[in-house]
Design a protein around this motif. Structure first.
Motif, short mmCIF file in Angstrom:
data_model
loop_
_atom_site.label_atom_id
_atom_site.label_comp_id
_atom_site.label_asym_id
_atom_site.label_seq_id
_atom_site.Cartn_x
_atom_site.Cartn_y
_atom_site.Cartn_z
N ARG A 51 -39.21 -70.34 8.85
CA ARG A 51 -40.50 -70.07 8.21
C ARG A 51 -41.47 -71.23 8.44
O ARG A 51 -42.64 -71.03 8.78
CB ARG A 51 -40.29 -69.81 6.71
N GLU A 52 -40.98 -72.46 8.31
CA GLU A 52 -41.83 -73.64 8.56
C GLU A 52 -42.21 -73.75 10.02
O GLU A 52 -43.35 -74.09 10.35
CB GLU A 52 -41.13 -74.91 8.07
N GLU A 53 -41.26 -73.47 10.92
CA GLU A 53 -41.58 -73.49 12.35
C GLU A 53 -42.68 -72.46 12.67
O GLU A 53 -43.62 -72.75 13.41
CB GLU A 53 -40.34 -73.16 13.19
N ASP A 54 -42.54 -71.28 12.10
CA ASP A 54 -43.52 -70.22 12.36
C ASP A 54 -44.88 -70.55 11.78
O ASP A 54 -45.91 -70.26 12.38
CB ASP A 54 -43.01 -68.88 11.82
N PHE A 55 -44.90 -71.16 10.60
CA PHE A 55 -46.18 -71.57 10.00
C PHE A 55 -46.86 -72.61 10.89
O PHE A 55 -48.06 -72.53 11.16
CB PHE A 55 -45.95 -72.13 8.59
N ALA A 56 -46.09 -73.57 11.37
CA ALA A 56 -46.65 -74.60 12.25
C ALA A 56 -47.19 -73.96 13.53
O ALA A 56 -48.28 -74.33 14.01
CB ALA A 56 -45.59 -75.65 12.58
N ALA A 57 -46.47 -73.01 14.08
CA ALA A 57 -46.92 -72.34 15.30
C ALA A 57 -48.22 -71.58 15.06
O ALA A 57 -49.15 -71.63 15.87
CB ALA A 57 -45.83 -71.38 15.80
N LEU A 90 -55.48 -55.75 2.06
CA LEU A 90 -55.59 -55.97 3.51
C LEU A 90 -54.42 -55.36 4.28
O LEU A 90 -54.38 -55.42 5.50
CB LEU A 90 -55.66 -57.47 3.83
N GLY A 91 -53.45 -54.81 3.54
CA GLY A 91 -52.29 -54.22 4.21
C GLY A 91 -51.26 -55.24 4.65
O GLY A 91 -50.53 -55.02 5.62
N ILE A 92 -51.20 -56.37 3.93
CA ILE A 92 -50.19 -57.39 4.23
C ILE A 92 -48.87 -56.92 3.65
O ILE A 92 -48.78 -56.56 2.48
CB ILE A 92 -50.59 -58.76 3.64
N ARG A 93 -47.85 -56.91 4.48
CA ARG A 93 -46.54 -56.41 4.05
C ARG A 93 -45.79 -57.44 3.20
O ARG A 93 -46.14 -58.62 3.20
CB ARG A 93 -45.73 -56.02 5.28
N GLU A 94 -44.78 -56.99 2.52
CA GLU A 94 -43.96 -57.84 1.64
C GLU A 94 -43.36 -59.03 2.38
O GLU A 94 -43.21 -60.10 1.82
CB GLU A 94 -42.82 -57.03 1.02
N ASP A 95 -42.99 -58.82 3.65
CA ASP A 95 -42.34 -59.87 4.42
C ASP A 95 -43.34 -60.69 5.25
O ASP A 95 -42.97 -61.31 6.24
CB ASP A 95 -41.25 -59.29 5.32
N GLU A 96 -44.61 -60.70 4.83
CA GLU A 96 -45.64 -61.44 5.54
C GLU A 96 -46.40 -62.34 4.58
O GLU A 96 -46.37 -62.14 3.37
CB GLU A 96 -46.65 -60.48 6.18
N ARG A 97 -47.10 -63.31 5.16
CA ARG A 97 -48.00 -64.15 4.39
C ARG A 97 -49.24 -64.42 5.22
O ARG A 97 -49.20 -64.37 6.45
CB ARG A 97 -47.34 -65.46 3.98
N ILE A 98 -50.33 -64.70 4.54
CA ILE A 98 -51.56 -65.07 5.23
C ILE A 98 -51.53 -66.57 5.46
O ILE A 98 -51.32 -67.35 4.54
CB ILE A 98 -52.80 -64.68 4.38
N VAL A 99 -51.73 -66.97 6.71
CA VAL A 99 -51.79 -68.39 7.06
C VAL A 99 -53.16 -68.93 6.70
O VAL A 99 -53.30 -70.02 6.17
CB VAL A 99 -51.50 -68.60 8.56
N GLY A 100 -54.18 -68.16 6.98
CA GLY A 100 -55.55 -68.56 6.67
C GLY A 100 -56.52 -67.57 7.27
O GLY A 100 -56.13 -66.62 7.96
N MET A 101 -57.79 -67.81 6.99
CA MET A 101 -58.85 -66.98 7.55
C MET A 101 -59.77 -67.88 8.36
O MET A 101 -60.09 -68.99 7.93
CB MET A 101 -59.65 -66.29 6.44
N LEU A 102 -60.15 -67.39 9.52
CA LEU A 102 -61.15 -68.07 10.33
C LEU A 102 -62.43 -67.26 10.24
O LEU A 102 -62.47 -66.08 10.61
CB LEU A 102 -60.69 -68.18 11.79
N TRP A 114 -47.08 -64.10 14.62
CA TRP A 114 -48.40 -63.77 14.09
C TRP A 114 -48.85 -62.35 14.37
O TRP A 114 -48.40 -61.67 15.27
CB TRP A 114 -49.43 -64.73 14.69
N ARG A 115 -49.80 -61.95 13.55
CA ARG A 115 -50.61 -60.76 13.81
C ARG A 115 -51.97 -61.06 13.19
O ARG A 115 -52.13 -62.02 12.44
CB ARG A 115 -49.98 -59.48 13.29
N PHE A 116 -52.96 -60.23 13.50
CA PHE A 116 -54.33 -60.55 13.13
C PHE A 116 -55.04 -59.34 12.53
O PHE A 116 -54.78 -58.21 12.93
CB PHE A 116 -55.11 -61.02 14.36
#
Length: 186
Positions: A108-114, A150-162, A45-47
């Protein structure tokens, strides 16, 4: 309050006081939340923390521009679209949780769950500090113009917004289905 009480007592908060959220508090909560389980200790993750008036206006513009691609938004009157943007801008703070999108599907699924575990940790930790949040996964967060803005890179995805802030009222709990109705035992 014990952990079970915190889990059962936490609510999604959508109505916030117009009181700023200390960045130091959010950083402190995040430093605990990152202890979420994550496979291989990849910490995927990053924020992006949005708290300033300008930042929230930018986030609102990006959201509205991206959401215009959705037919149900495109057909709304301009005034209603501006109300939607204003609601986002009026929230005291936003945390966009971004993860590295592994090419390997299993990782990818493990990282999303984390990352989801981290987000739940953060909500529970915030709740103990009387900081309310709601987790959004609006469709537009995956649109290229929103991500690029937002500066999200090609190899990234947004998990969600809080979306977060302090609150006056705690919503009533909604009933949960007893686990016995959803449990299969072999």
């Amino acid at each position: 309050m014990n952990i079970a009480q915190t889990i059962r007592g936490r609510r999604s908060i959508r109505s916030f006081k117009q009181e700023s959220v200390s960045r130091e508090l959010v950083m402190s909560l995040l430093n605990d939340a990152v202890w979420a389980p994550n496979h291989g200790l990849r910490e995927p993750w990053r924020f992006i923390y949005v708290e300033s008036v300008e930042g929230k206006a930018h986030l609102g513009d990006l959201a509205l521009d991206a959401a215009r691609r959705m037919k149900r938004v495109r057909l709304l009157p301009t005034k209603l679209k501006e109300v939607m943007k204003r609601r986002l801008v009026d929230i005291p703070a936003h945390l966009v949780v971004v993860m590295k999108a592994q090419k390997n599907e299993h990782k990818r699924e493990e990282d999303f769950a984390a990352a989801c575990c981290l987000m739940q940790n953060l909500q529970l930790l915030g709740w103990e500090q009387k900081l309310g949040m709601f987790w959004s996964t609006y469709e537009f967060i995956h649109f290229p113009e929103f991500k690029e803005g937002l500066g999200i890179r090609e190899d990234e995805r947004i998990v969600g917004m809080l979306h977060m802030g302090y609150f006056n009222r705690v919503p009533s709990p909604k009933p949960r289905t007893p686990v016995e109705q959803k449990l299969t035992v072999w």
